[in-house]
Write a protein that holds these residues in place. Structure first.
Motif, PDB file in Angstrom:
ATOM      1  N   ARG A   1      34.592  24.834  35.719  1.00 27.30           N
ATOM      2  CA  ARG A   1      35.274  23.628  35.239  1.00 27.30           C
ATOM      3  C   ARG A   1      35.453  23.671  33.728  1.00 27.30           C
ATOM      4  O   ARG A   1      36.513  23.345  33.203  1.00 27.30           O
ATOM      5  CB  ARG A   1      34.479  22.369  35.610  1.00 27.30           C
ATOM      6  CG  ARG A   1      34.623  21.958  37.045  1.00 27.30           C
ATOM      7  CD  ARG A   1      33.986  20.617  37.289  1.00 27.30           C
ATOM      8  NE  ARG A   1      34.153  20.247  38.687  1.00 27.30           N
ATOM      9  CZ  ARG A   1      33.875  19.063  39.173  1.00 27.30           C
ATOM     10  NH1 ARG A   1      33.408  18.115  38.378  1.00 27.30           N
ATOM     11  NH2 ARG A   1      34.059  18.793  40.447  1.00 27.30           N
ATOM     12  N   LYS A   2      34.390  24.047  33.053  1.00 24.83           N
ATOM     13  CA  LYS A   2      34.438  24.127  31.592  1.00 24.83           C
ATOM     14  C   LYS A   2      35.513  25.125  31.157  1.00 24.83           C
ATOM     15  O   LYS A   2      36.284  24.865  30.231  1.00 24.83           O
ATOM     16  CB  LYS A   2      33.062  24.549  31.066  1.00 24.83           C
ATOM     17  CG  LYS A   2      32.907  24.472  29.584  1.00 24.83           C
ATOM     18  CD  LYS A   2      31.477  24.819  29.194  1.00 24.83           C
ATOM     19  CE  LYS A   2      31.310  24.796  27.699  1.00 24.83           C
ATOM     20  NZ  LYS A   2      29.940  25.185  27.298  1.00 24.83           N
TER      21      LYS A   2
ATOM     22  N   ASN B   1      38.004  20.197  40.655  1.00 19.45           N
ATOM     23  CA  ASN B   1      37.931  19.579  39.333  1.00 19.45           C
ATOM     24  C   ASN B   1      37.543  18.111  39.361  1.00 19.45           C
ATOM     25  O   ASN B   1      37.308  17.521  38.308  1.00 19.45           O
ATOM     26  CB  ASN B   1      39.290  19.681  38.619  1.00 19.45           C
ATOM     27  CG  ASN B   1      39.574  21.078  38.145  1.00 19.45           C
ATOM     28  OD1 ASN B   1      38.675  21.848  37.848  1.00 19.45           O
ATOM     29  ND2 ASN B   1      40.852  21.422  38.096  1.00 19.45           N
ATOM     30  N   THR B   2      37.517  17.478  40.535  1.00 19.45           N
ATOM     31  CA  THR B   2      37.380  16.023  40.566  1.00 19.45           C
ATOM     32  C   THR B   2      36.048  15.497  41.084  1.00 19.45           C
ATOM     33  O   THR B   2      35.617  14.427  40.675  1.00 19.45           O
ATOM     34  CB  THR B   2      38.511  15.391  41.407  1.00 19.45           C
ATOM     35  OG1 THR B   2      38.536  16.016  42.693  1.00 19.45           O
ATOM     36  CG2 THR B   2      39.850  15.550  40.735  1.00 19.45           C
TER      37      THR B   2
ATOM     38  N   ARG C   1      38.187  25.898  32.714  1.00 23.02           N
ATOM     39  CA  ARG C   1      39.519  25.311  32.980  1.00 23.02           C
ATOM     40  C   ARG C   1      39.812  24.103  32.097  1.00 23.02           C
ATOM     41  O   ARG C   1      40.877  23.505  32.196  1.00 23.02           O
ATOM     42  CB  ARG C   1      39.626  24.900  34.450  1.00 23.02           C
ATOM     43  CG  ARG C   1      39.658  26.059  35.420  1.00 23.02           C
ATOM     44  CD  ARG C   1      40.043  25.606  36.817  1.00 23.02           C
ATOM     45  NE  ARG C   1      39.101  24.675  37.402  1.00 23.02           N
ATOM     46  CZ  ARG C   1      38.053  25.024  38.169  1.00 23.02           C
ATOM     47  NH1 ARG C   1      37.826  26.306  38.418  1.00 23.02           N
ATOM     48  NH2 ARG C   1      37.261  24.113  38.669  1.00 23.02           N
TER      49      ARG C   1
ATOM     50  N   ASN D   1      42.192  16.438  45.319  1.00 24.94           N
ATOM     51  CA  ASN D   1      42.072  16.111  43.892  1.00 24.94           C
ATOM     52  C   ASN D   1      41.858  14.624  43.631  1.00 24.94           C
ATOM     53  O   ASN D   1      42.142  14.139  42.546  1.00 24.94           O
ATOM     54  CB  ASN D   1      43.281  16.627  43.109  1.00 24.94           C
ATOM     55  CG  ASN D   1      44.580  16.042  43.612  1.00 24.94           C
ATOM     56  OD1 ASN D   1      44.583  15.116  44.420  1.00 24.94           O
ATOM     57  ND2 ASN D   1      45.695  16.561  43.135  1.00 24.94           N
TER      58      ASN D   1
ATOM     59  N   CYS E   1      38.144  21.252  32.188  1.00 25.80           N
ATOM     60  CA  CYS E   1      37.873  20.033  32.945  1.00 25.80           C
ATOM     61  C   CYS E   1      36.581  19.407  32.423  1.00 25.80           C
ATOM     62  O   CYS E   1      35.559  20.068  32.319  1.00 25.80           O
ATOM     63  CB  CYS E   1      37.745  20.360  34.429  1.00 25.80           C
ATOM     64  SG  CYS E   1      37.263  18.958  35.421  1.00 25.80           S
ATOM     65  N   GLU E   2      36.643  18.117  32.101  1.00 18.93           N
ATOM     66  CA  GLU E   2      35.481  17.443  31.520  1.00 18.93           C
ATOM     67  C   GLU E   2      34.676  16.638  32.535  1.00 18.93           C
ATOM     68  O   GLU E   2      33.633  16.071  32.185  1.00 18.93           O
ATOM     69  CB  GLU E   2      35.931  16.549  30.366  1.00 18.93           C
ATOM     70  CG  GLU E   2      36.518  17.351  29.213  1.00 18.93           C
ATOM     71  CD  GLU E   2      36.941  16.488  28.046  1.00 18.93           C
ATOM     72  OE1 GLU E   2      36.557  15.306  28.004  1.00 18.93           O
ATOM     73  OE2 GLU E   2      37.643  17.007  27.175  1.00 18.93           O
ATOM     74  N   ASN E   3      35.134  16.544  33.787  1.00 18.19           N
ATOM     75  CA  ASN E   3      34.389  15.792  34.801  1.00 18.19           C
ATOM     76  C   ASN E   3      33.035  16.440  35.053  1.00 18.19           C
ATOM     77  O   ASN E   3      32.940  17.643  35.247  1.00 18.19           O
ATOM     78  CB  ASN E   3      35.159  15.736  36.128  1.00 18.19           C
ATOM     79  CG  ASN E   3      36.336  14.795  36.080  1.00 18.19           C
ATOM     80  OD1 ASN E   3      36.557  14.147  35.072  1.00 18.19           O
ATOM     81  ND2 ASN E   3      37.069  14.718  37.153  1.00 18.19           N
TER      82      ASN E   3
END
Length: 199
Positions: free
Chosen positions: A182-183, A152-153, A185, A124, A187-189
């Motif tokens: 990601r979206k 996610n990272t 979850r 992560n 997660c904006e990365n």
């Protein structure tokens, strides 16, 4: 000589670049002592074909309690697969600060793809991973990219440009699924996959 000087007169070295030097494999022991001790944040060792090759080197520098290493560039170092597997195992299992890893043209092969995938599912901190110029089959690349659905990272993944077009299409589909996951979850990365030599 460098090791001796830094051992007896410790200093903080933010950026250690030993590229294009003729380092031997015995330098790994010295480097694994200097990098955590001197607070190195960025280590660059390009074209040194014989150094950073031992299986224990990465285990010594990355999870060390005082290690501040954030960037590791071992571009064009001829890594045995065992050393590459050790590196990705450390990044999978241990807590590190590393967020940028450049491993282009390091002779990594399919043998390491499963542990790379596991690392991507569990790590992560890593934001940039460069695997350009390595000898992966299309099947191995798909295993690696599929693992991004649980990551996610990571923001940038560079892959070999000689990847077959049908594999690139499958990677594009998996990339879309990873972004959607990601979206979902929250997660904006952003996640980018590149096949070009230059970023």
């Amino acid at each position: 000589m460098l090791h001796h000087a830094l051992t007896y007169s410790p200093v903080t070295i933010r950026d250690l670049n030993l590229s294009h030097n003729d380092l031997s494999s015995s330098s790994d022991d010295y480097l694994s002592d200097i990098i955590p001790k001197c607070g190195v944040k960025k280590f660059c060792n390009i074209i040194n074909r014989k150094s950073c090759r031992s299986d224990d080197f990465f285990n010594a520098i990355l999870p060390h309690p005082s290690s501040l290493l954030e960037e590791l560039n071992i571009d064009h170092v001829e890594l045995p697969n065992s050393a590459a597997i050790r590196l990705f195992t450390v990044l999978r299992d241990k807590k590190t600060k590393l967020d940028r890893l450049v491993m282009s043209f390091t002779h990594v092969t399919d043998e390491a793809c499963d542990v790379i995938a596991e690392m991507l599912q569990n790590n992560n901190t890593l934001k940039y991973l460069d695997l350009f110029g390595n000898k992966f089959s299309g099947e191995a690349l798909l295993i690696i990219v599929k693992a991004l659905q649980q990551n996610n990272t990571l923001e940038v993944l560079r892959l070999p440009s000689k990847t077959a077009e049908d594999v690139k299409k499958q990677i594009k589909l998996l990339h879309g699924k990873a972004k959607e996951a990601r979206k979902h979850r929250g997660c904006e990365n952003q996640l980018n996959i590149k096949f070009s030599q230059y970023w």
